[in-house]
Design an enzyme around this catalytic site. Structure first.
Site, PDB file in Angstrom:
ATOM      1  N   GLN A 133      -6.409 -18.380  15.140  1.00  0.00           N
ATOM      2  CA  GLN A 133      -5.276 -17.612  14.621  1.00  0.00           C
ATOM      3  C   GLN A 133      -4.384 -17.069  15.739  1.00  0.00           C
ATOM      4  O   GLN A 133      -3.273 -16.609  15.482  1.00  0.00           O
ATOM      5  CB  GLN A 133      -5.789 -16.444  13.778  1.00  0.00           C
ATOM      6  CG  GLN A 133      -4.729 -15.788  12.919  1.00  0.00           C
ATOM      7  CD  GLN A 133      -5.315 -14.673  12.067  1.00  0.00           C
ATOM      8  OE1 GLN A 133      -6.328 -14.088  12.393  1.00  0.00           O
ATOM      9  NE2 GLN A 133      -4.656 -14.394  10.945  1.00  0.00           N
ATOM     10  N   TYR A 134      -4.840 -17.107  16.966  1.00  0.00           N
ATOM     11  CA  TYR A 134      -4.054 -16.588  18.088  1.00  0.00           C
ATOM     12  C   TYR A 134      -2.993 -17.593  18.520  1.00  0.00           C
ATOM     13  O   TYR A 134      -3.217 -18.792  18.404  1.00  0.00           O
ATOM     14  CB  TYR A 134      -4.955 -16.288  19.287  1.00  0.00           C
ATOM     15  CG  TYR A 134      -5.957 -15.187  19.075  1.00  0.00           C
ATOM     16  CD1 TYR A 134      -5.925 -14.370  17.949  1.00  0.00           C
ATOM     17  CD2 TYR A 134      -6.966 -14.956  20.005  1.00  0.00           C
ATOM     18  CE1 TYR A 134      -6.861 -13.361  17.761  1.00  0.00           C
ATOM     19  CE2 TYR A 134      -7.900 -13.942  19.829  1.00  0.00           C
ATOM     20  CZ  TYR A 134      -7.855 -13.157  18.708  1.00  0.00           C
ATOM     21  OH  TYR A 134      -8.774 -12.163  18.530  1.00  0.00           O
TER      22      TYR A 134
END
Length: 299
Positions: A133-134
């Site tokens: 998700q980064y």
């Protein structure tokens, strides 16, 4: 998870092949689990109750050594054994949530490479904490997954860098967590990182309700909330998928983030029932300002 986490949380936990030990501070959660079984509710999502644990999984590396054993010290930074296995992590880690992000002051790819040069090649840090998700915040120009790509581009500069690095990545939590996505999302992380294995693969937050939603809240076990987290992947489903990845050599170990003692314990029981590798890490907030994890006795 934010870079406030210095060491992955379950480095202080030891999973023995013969039993799941618990201290007095964990008994409330375990009693709640027993009560759930008595009520006919099974956290594993199948027919077996909590007490149906059997022998340790074949090939378990729990006997690798003592959890939190200091294996070596490099440039003043201690490197310790994680979860009683063969994964050795530095007490200090590189948190990567903002790497390549849309923040006005988010570090760009070149600066991120400098961080890894200094910490991993020039000092005693070996642990990188990242996630699919980064970066956060992301944008069209800096999409989710780009942080893993930045780490991968650094690794690609020299084949010898991979063996010096312990990579912990995460699958996005909630309803995204199921057997199919665990396998597929792991493959995506491997592709972006340019490696054929992850050292640690964790759930960014649980498939069921998150006891630590909005970081910093209490981790108290809530039976009623747990019971009505329906239509989510069971502990058995999650554990079987993670065990498959371990057996295939695509991950060395697995665990969870932003969870509580119940989630950890139930996952261990599911692993014993299925005969697969148990979780070796629980990664939660822990800092001078946040001691919530101590409520569960897992610090």
């Amino acid at each position: 998870m934010a870079a406030t986490v210095l060491v992955l949380g379950a480095a202080a936990l030891r999973f023995e092949p013969s039993a799941i030990s618990c201290t007095a501070s964990r008994r409330t959660t375990l009693r709640s689990g027993a009560a759930a079984a008595a009520l006919g509710w099974n956290p594993f999502g199948g027919g077996a109750a909590l007490g149906a644990a059997s022998a340790a999984p074949p090939g378990s590396k729990a006997g690798g050594g003592t959890t939190n054993e200091v294996v070596r010290t490099v440039d003043g930074i201690r490197q310790k054994r994680l979860g009683g296995g063969d994964i050795i992590v530095s007490e200090m880690a590189l948190g990567t949530q903002r790497w390549g992000s849309a923040d006005f002051n988010g570090p760009d790819e070149a600066l991120c490479h400098e961080f890894m040069d200094r910490a991993i090649l020039g000092s005693g840090v070996n642990l990188i904490d990242t996630a699919e998700q980064y970066p956060i915040p992301s944008s069209r120009a800096q999409p989710e997954g780009d942080t893993e790509r930045i780490i991968g581009s650094w690794l690609a500069k020299d084949k010898g860098r991979r063996s010096k690095t312990v990579i912990a990545s995460k699958i996005t939590g909630g309803r995204n967590v199921n057997a199919k996505n665990i396998i597929a999302d792991c493959e995506g992380s491997l592709r972006r990182l340019g490696t054929d294995y992850l050292d640690l693969y964790t759930l960014h937050w649980p498939a069921r309700y998150s006891p630590q939603s909005n970081w910093g809240q209490s981790l108290e076990y809530k039976l009623e909330t747990e019971r009505y987290s329906s239509e989510r992947a069971s502990f058995r489903e999650i554990t079987a998928a993670m065990g498959q990845l371990v057996q295939q050599g695509k991950i060395r170990g697995w665990g969870m983030c932003n969870d509580n003692c119940f989630g950890l314990t139930a996952s261990c029981y599911a692993a014993r029932e299925l005969g697969v590798a148990p979780p070796v890490v629980l990664q939660n907030d822990y800092s001078i300002l946040n001691r919530r994890i101590e409520e569960n006795g897992v610090s």
